[in-house]
Scaffold this motif. Structure first.
Motif, PDB file in Angstrom:
ATOM      1  N   GLY A 189       0.507  -1.558  -0.050  1.00  6.59           N
ATOM      2  CA  GLY A 189       0.123   0.178   0.454  1.00  6.59           C
ATOM      3  C   GLY A 189       0.886   1.331  -0.200  1.00  6.59           C
ATOM      4  N   GLN A 190       2.190   1.441   0.805  1.00  7.51           N
ATOM      5  CA  GLN A 190       2.542   2.451   0.739  1.00  7.51           C
ATOM      6  C   GLN A 190       3.462   3.128  -0.474  1.00  7.51           C
ATOM      7  OE1 GLN A 190       4.536   4.516   3.768  1.00  7.51           O
ATOM      8  NE2 GLN A 190       2.219   3.409   4.305  1.00  7.51           N
TER       9      GLN A 190
ATOM     10  N   ALA B  82       0.361   4.083  -2.318  1.00  8.31           N
ATOM     11  CA  ALA B  82       0.364   5.656  -2.704  1.00  8.31           C
ATOM     12  C   ALA B  82       0.983   6.796  -3.075  1.00  8.31           C
ATOM     13  CB  ALA B  82      -0.039   5.362  -0.904  1.00  8.31           C
TER      14      ALA B  82
ATOM     15  N   PHE C 252      11.717   7.805  -1.285  1.00  5.56           N
ATOM     16  CA  PHE C 252      11.481   9.096  -0.371  1.00  5.56           C
ATOM     17  C   PHE C 252      10.693   7.976   0.473  1.00  5.56           C
ATOM     18  CE2 PHE C 252      12.030  11.274  -4.045  1.00  5.56           C
ATOM     19  CZ  PHE C 252      13.286  12.293  -3.316  1.00  5.56           C
ATOM     20  N   ILE C 253      10.539   6.773  -0.125  1.00  8.11           N
ATOM     21  CA  ILE C 253       8.959   6.225   0.920  1.00  8.11           C
ATOM     22  C   ILE C 253       9.493   4.694   1.398  1.00  8.11           C
ATOM     23  CG2 ILE C 253       6.765   5.589   0.937  1.00  8.11           C
ATOM     24  CD1 ILE C 253       5.748   7.587  -1.312  1.00  8.11           C
TER      25      ILE C 253
ATOM     26  N   PRO D  72      13.361   4.449   3.268  1.00 12.41           N
ATOM     27  CA  PRO D  72      13.924   4.654   4.685  1.00 12.41           C
ATOM     28  C   PRO D  72      12.840   3.841   5.480  1.00 12.41           C
ATOM     29  CG  PRO D  72      13.143   6.981   2.502  1.00 12.41           C
ATOM     30  CD  PRO D  72      12.451   5.578   2.461  1.00 12.41           C
ATOM     31  N   GLN D  73      11.591   3.613   5.540  1.00 12.64           N
ATOM     32  CA  GLN D  73      11.079   2.655   5.914  1.00 12.64           C
ATOM     33  C   GLN D  73      12.053   1.490   6.587  1.00 12.64           C
ATOM     34  OE1 GLN D  73       6.702   2.772   6.064  1.00 12.64           O
ATOM     35  NE2 GLN D  73       6.820   4.156   4.632  1.00 12.64           N
TER      36      GLN D  73
ATOM     37  N   SER E 143      10.762   7.821  16.096  1.00 15.96           N
ATOM     38  CA  SER E 143       9.787   7.590  15.395  1.00 15.96           C
ATOM     39  C   SER E 143       8.188   7.413  15.498  1.00 15.96           C
ATOM     40  CB  SER E 143       9.569   8.276  13.940  1.00 15.96           C
ATOM     41  OG  SER E 143       8.938   7.155  12.967  1.00 15.96           O
ATOM     42  N   ASP E 144       8.947   5.384  15.957  1.00 18.73           N
ATOM     43  CA  ASP E 144       7.882   4.827  16.027  1.00 18.73           C
ATOM     44  C   ASP E 144       6.467   4.915  17.410  1.00 18.73           C
ATOM     45  OD1 ASP E 144       8.346   3.361  13.975  1.00 18.73           O
ATOM     46  OD2 ASP E 144       9.711   1.964  14.689  1.00 18.73           O
TER      47      ASP E 144
ATOM     48  N   ARG F 142       6.416   8.137  19.027  1.00 16.02           N
ATOM     49  CA  ARG F 142       5.987   8.861  18.802  1.00 16.02           C
ATOM     50  C   ARG F 142       4.469   9.363  18.990  1.00 16.02           C
ATOM     51  NH1 ARG F 142       9.763  12.551  15.819  1.00 16.02           N
ATOM     52  NH2 ARG F 142       9.330  11.472  14.168  1.00 16.02           N
TER      53      ARG F 142
ATOM     54  N   PHE G  41      -6.989   5.237  -0.165  1.00 16.41           N
ATOM     55  CA  PHE G  41      -7.253   3.418   0.163  1.00 16.41           C
ATOM     56  C   PHE G  41      -7.705   4.003   1.757  1.00 16.41           C
ATOM     57  CE2 PHE G  41      -3.428   5.277  -1.757  1.00 16.41           C
ATOM     58  CZ  PHE G  41      -3.236   4.419  -3.441  1.00 16.41           C
TER      59      PHE G  41
ATOM     60  N   ASN H 108      -2.906   4.411   4.524  1.00 16.61           N
ATOM     61  CA  ASN H 108      -2.214   4.280   3.280  1.00 16.61           C
ATOM     62  C   ASN H 108      -0.743   5.568   3.684  1.00 16.61           C
ATOM     63  OD1 ASN H 108      -2.144   1.695   2.206  1.00 16.61           O
ATOM     64  ND2 ASN H 108      -2.213   2.368   0.565  1.00 16.61           N
TER      65      ASN H 108
ATOM     66  N   PHE I  98       2.216   7.850   4.935  1.00 24.60           N
ATOM     67  CA  PHE I  98       3.516   7.243   4.838  1.00 24.60           C
ATOM     68  C   PHE I  98       4.494   7.461   6.414  1.00 24.60           C
ATOM     69  CE2 PHE I  98       3.965   9.438   0.732  1.00 24.60           C
ATOM     70  CZ  PHE I  98       3.202   7.754   0.271  1.00 24.60           C
ATOM     71  N   PRO I  99       4.020   6.432   7.270  1.00 28.44           N
ATOM     72  CA  PRO I  99       4.708   6.491   9.169  1.00 28.44           C
ATOM     73  C   PRO I  99       5.750   7.431   9.394  1.00 28.44           C
ATOM     74  CG  PRO I  99       4.988   4.228   8.237  1.00 28.44           C
ATOM     75  CD  PRO I  99       4.297   4.692   6.260  1.00 28.44           C
ATOM     76  N   HIS I 100       6.171   7.298   8.256  1.00 30.56           N
ATOM     77  CA  HIS I 100       8.223   7.896   9.377  1.00 30.56           C
ATOM     78  C   HIS I 100       8.092   9.535   8.666  1.00 30.56           C
ATOM     79  CE1 HIS I 100       8.174   7.499   4.618  1.00 30.56           C
ATOM     80  NE2 HIS I 100       9.995   7.957   4.814  1.00 30.56           N
TER      81      HIS I 100
ATOM     82  N   LEU J 296       5.116  16.106   0.443  1.00 32.40           N
ATOM     83  CA  LEU J 296       6.489  15.263  -0.440  1.00 32.40           C
ATOM     84  C   LEU J 296       5.647  15.055  -1.600  1.00 32.40           C
ATOM     85  CD1 LEU J 296       8.722  13.072  -0.505  1.00 32.40           C
ATOM     86  CD2 LEU J 296       6.668  10.863  -0.990  1.00 32.40           C
TER      87      LEU J 296
ATOM     88  N   TYR K 267       2.692  12.365  14.149  1.00 33.29           N
ATOM     89  CA  TYR K 267       2.298  11.308  12.711  1.00 33.29           C
ATOM     90  C   TYR K 267       1.801  10.255  12.793  1.00 33.29           C
ATOM     91  CZ  TYR K 267       7.964  13.229  12.034  1.00 33.29           C
ATOM     92  OH  TYR K 267       8.514  13.357  11.870  1.00 33.29           O
TER      93      TYR K 267
ATOM     94  N   LYS L 154       0.950   7.567  13.224  1.00 29.82           N
ATOM     95  CA  LYS L 154       0.481   6.999  13.981  1.00 29.82           C
ATOM     96  C   LYS L 154      -0.195   7.564  15.524  1.00 29.82           C
ATOM     97  CE  LYS L 154       3.320   3.261  13.121  1.00 29.82           C
ATOM     98  NZ  LYS L 154       5.282   2.943  12.955  1.00 29.82           N
ATOM     99  N   GLN L 155       0.238   8.481  15.619  1.00 26.95           N
ATOM    100  CA  GLN L 155      -0.703   9.658  16.736  1.00 26.95           C
ATOM    101  C   GLN L 155      -2.666   9.829  16.370  1.00 26.95           C
ATOM    102  OE1 GLN L 155       2.024  12.453  16.424  1.00 26.95           O
ATOM    103  NE2 GLN L 155       2.839  12.072  18.210  1.00 26.95           N
TER     104      GLN L 155
ATOM    105  N   ARG M  27      -4.041  14.778   1.115  1.00 30.20           N
ATOM    106  CA  ARG M  27      -3.113  14.789   0.527  1.00 30.20           C
ATOM    107  C   ARG M  27      -2.990  14.338  -0.313  1.00 30.20           C
ATOM    108  NH1 ARG M  27       0.571   8.822   1.645  1.00 30.20           N
ATOM    109  NH2 ARG M  27      -1.543   8.336   1.062  1.00 30.20           N
TER     110      ARG M  27
END
Lengths: 240, 240
Positions: free
Chosen positions: A137-138, A141, A155-156, A159-160, A237-238, A240, B83, B87, B89-91, B100, B133, B135-136, B149
């Motif tokens: 899905g990343q 997207a 960029f997506i 990095p992850q 960042s996980d 946060r 979606f 999706n 971007f978590p980072h 982006l 972010y 996840k928050q 987005r």
């Protein structure tokens, strides 16, 4: 006790033999760092080519697809040959066959090249596993926003992925550092070769070999703690 | 605006879309409903080529997007997609998620994109979440960010793939509300959904898909009150 002091004196102080250890350690670190950089570049490129090829679905017509197929084939060949032969043998082939006319001053570069190419194969598979660990899905997207495959990777996805594979990459780095100890086979004075030279002068193996074991351990610990720091920053960042 | 001719998609032996012909005009809000496995998501994903059609043509704003010569990335940047699983971007922070693509594709400078992001966040009711972010955030908030987005690219058309199916029930309303506002602003929309209330009140046309074909379609009024096709009647009796 007197014996040990005497041995230490002979190994390090007499005739400035500590220089063999200092210069050897510098050579070991230099080869490791250069090989790490080269290995990472090769590894990421190979991993991206392999993933791009694997992610193709449906009709595989057109020049782009054919080119990717050829590239993927080359990458697979590279992985098979490099992972299927000992790094020592690769080093010997590199120095005594491929670079047989090279000057001995370029030995360090050739060794770095050899270990970089070797490491790249392992890094490639680590990075590829990282890319595969990221939800499709990343990618979708990213592509749905109009980004190219390369931009989406850059960029997506990567990095992850890097965050997920950092422990495996650290492992590879440790292996790489220790593997450079075979450099003596081509006459390169790395840390291990330095200790061997000292032993051949003092006829006493105990202190030189225990000393380089400790030095390798210290280098590994320093590198891992450095990367541990990086990992904690990336993980931030996980939480946060 | 988008013209679909003879669209067929099969995964191996399994025929998912069976010669679909459809035209979606500018400003239309088309809801696509149907049982799971009927091909509605695949149909939507073919419209921006996230799925490559097995055969048939799709023409978007006069350009055949199934032609291999077409720059699909350019066309995708004019079609926003939302979606089921958001999706995001978590980072990246919410602001970076939105900025982006416009920045990397050089459609806007960083400052312009950030200004636009702030504007869009206000529009989706989350003006204070730029530095958060993904996840928050709650599912509903994430989906609203995902809409922002997609809108940041200033698309001519928006595709929604079951945008509320992964949400807790109390968050469905907030996302549908944003979509309704978008519809009221004149955006061309194709929405695959299970929200019959939304299809009824917002859509200008409803498509019912069954076994890879569009079995019935029409404006929501006769469509829901006087369904013709027996499969549609059966489907509506289960979901309404």
């Amino acid at each position: 006790m007197d014996w040990l002091l005497d041995q230490l004196w002979q190994t390090f102080i007499e005739k400035d033999r500590w220089r063999y250890f200092a210069n050897g350690m510098a050579a070991t670190l230099e080869i490791t760092v250069l090989a790490l950089i080269l290995g990472t570049i090769i590894g990421v490129l190979v991993a991206v080519v392999r993933s791009a090829h694997d992610s193709q679905r449906g009709n595989k017509k057109g020049l782009g697809h054919a080119l990717l197929g050829v590239l993927d084939g080359l990458c697979k060949l590279y992985l098979t040959v490099i992972r299927g032969t000992p790094s020592t043998v690769q080093l010997l082939i590199m120095w005594f066959i491929l670079f047989r006319w090279a000057d001995s001053s370029s030995m360090l570069w050739v060794a770095s090249l050899s270990f970089g190419i070797n490491s790249g194969a392992y890094v490639a598979e680590i990075v590829r596993s990282g890319i595969m660990s990221i939800d499709l899905g990343q990618t979708e997207a990213g592509r749905s926003l109009g980004l190219t495959y390369g931009q989406t990777m850059q960029f997506i996805v990567i990095p992850q992925a890097v965050k997920n594979i950092l422990p495996a990459l650290v492992n590879e780095l440790i292996t790489l550092l220790k593997e450079t100890s075979v450099c003596g086979f081509i006459g390169l004075t790395d840390l291990t070769k330095g200790a061997m030279i000292v032993q051949s002068r003092t006829y006493s193996p105990f202190v030189p070999y225990i000393a380089i074991a400790v030095l390798y351990l210290i280098m590994v610990l320093a590198l891992t703690s450095l990367l541990g720091l990086l990992e904690r920053r990336l993980r931030a960042s996980d939480r946060r | 605006m988008i013209d679909v001719k003879g669209l067929t998609k099969s995964f191996g032996d399994h025929l998912v879309l069976d010669h679909i012909d459809e035209h979606i005009h500018q400003g239309e809000k088309v809801a696509v409903i149907g049982p799971s496995g009927s091909g509605k998501s695949t149909f939507l994903r073919c419209l921006n080529l996230l799925e490559e059609p097995t055969s048939g043509t799709i023409t978007f704003e006069g350009v055949d997007i199934t032609d291999p010569q077409t720059d699909i990335n350019k066309l995708r940047s004019r079609m926003g997609m939302v979606f089921q699983q958001f999706n995001l971007f978590p980072h990246l922070s919410v602001r970076e998620n939105i900025c982006l693509a416009p920045v990397k594709l050089k459609l806007m400078t960083k400052d312009q994109a950030e200004e636009r992001a702030q504007e869009l966040l206000k529009r989706v009711g989350l003006p204070d979440k730029a530095d958060a972010y993904p996840k928050q955030l709650s599912g509903g908030q994430q989906q609203r960010i995902a809409i922002a987005r997609a809108l940041a690219m200033n698309p001519d058309m928006m595709l929604f793939d079951e945008p509320t199916s992964a949400l807790d029930p109390e968050m469905v309303g907030e996302v549908l509300e944003i979509m309704k506002e978008l519809a009221d602003d004149g955006m061309t929309m194709v929405v695959v959904t299970h929200e019959m209330g939304f299809a009824r009140s917002v859509a200008t046309r409803v498509l019912f898909m069954d076994k890879g074909k569009i079995a019935e379609q029409g404006p929501p009024e006769p469509f829901f009150s006087a369904p013709q096709h027996p499969r549609l009647r059966e489907f509506l009796s289960k979901v309404l």
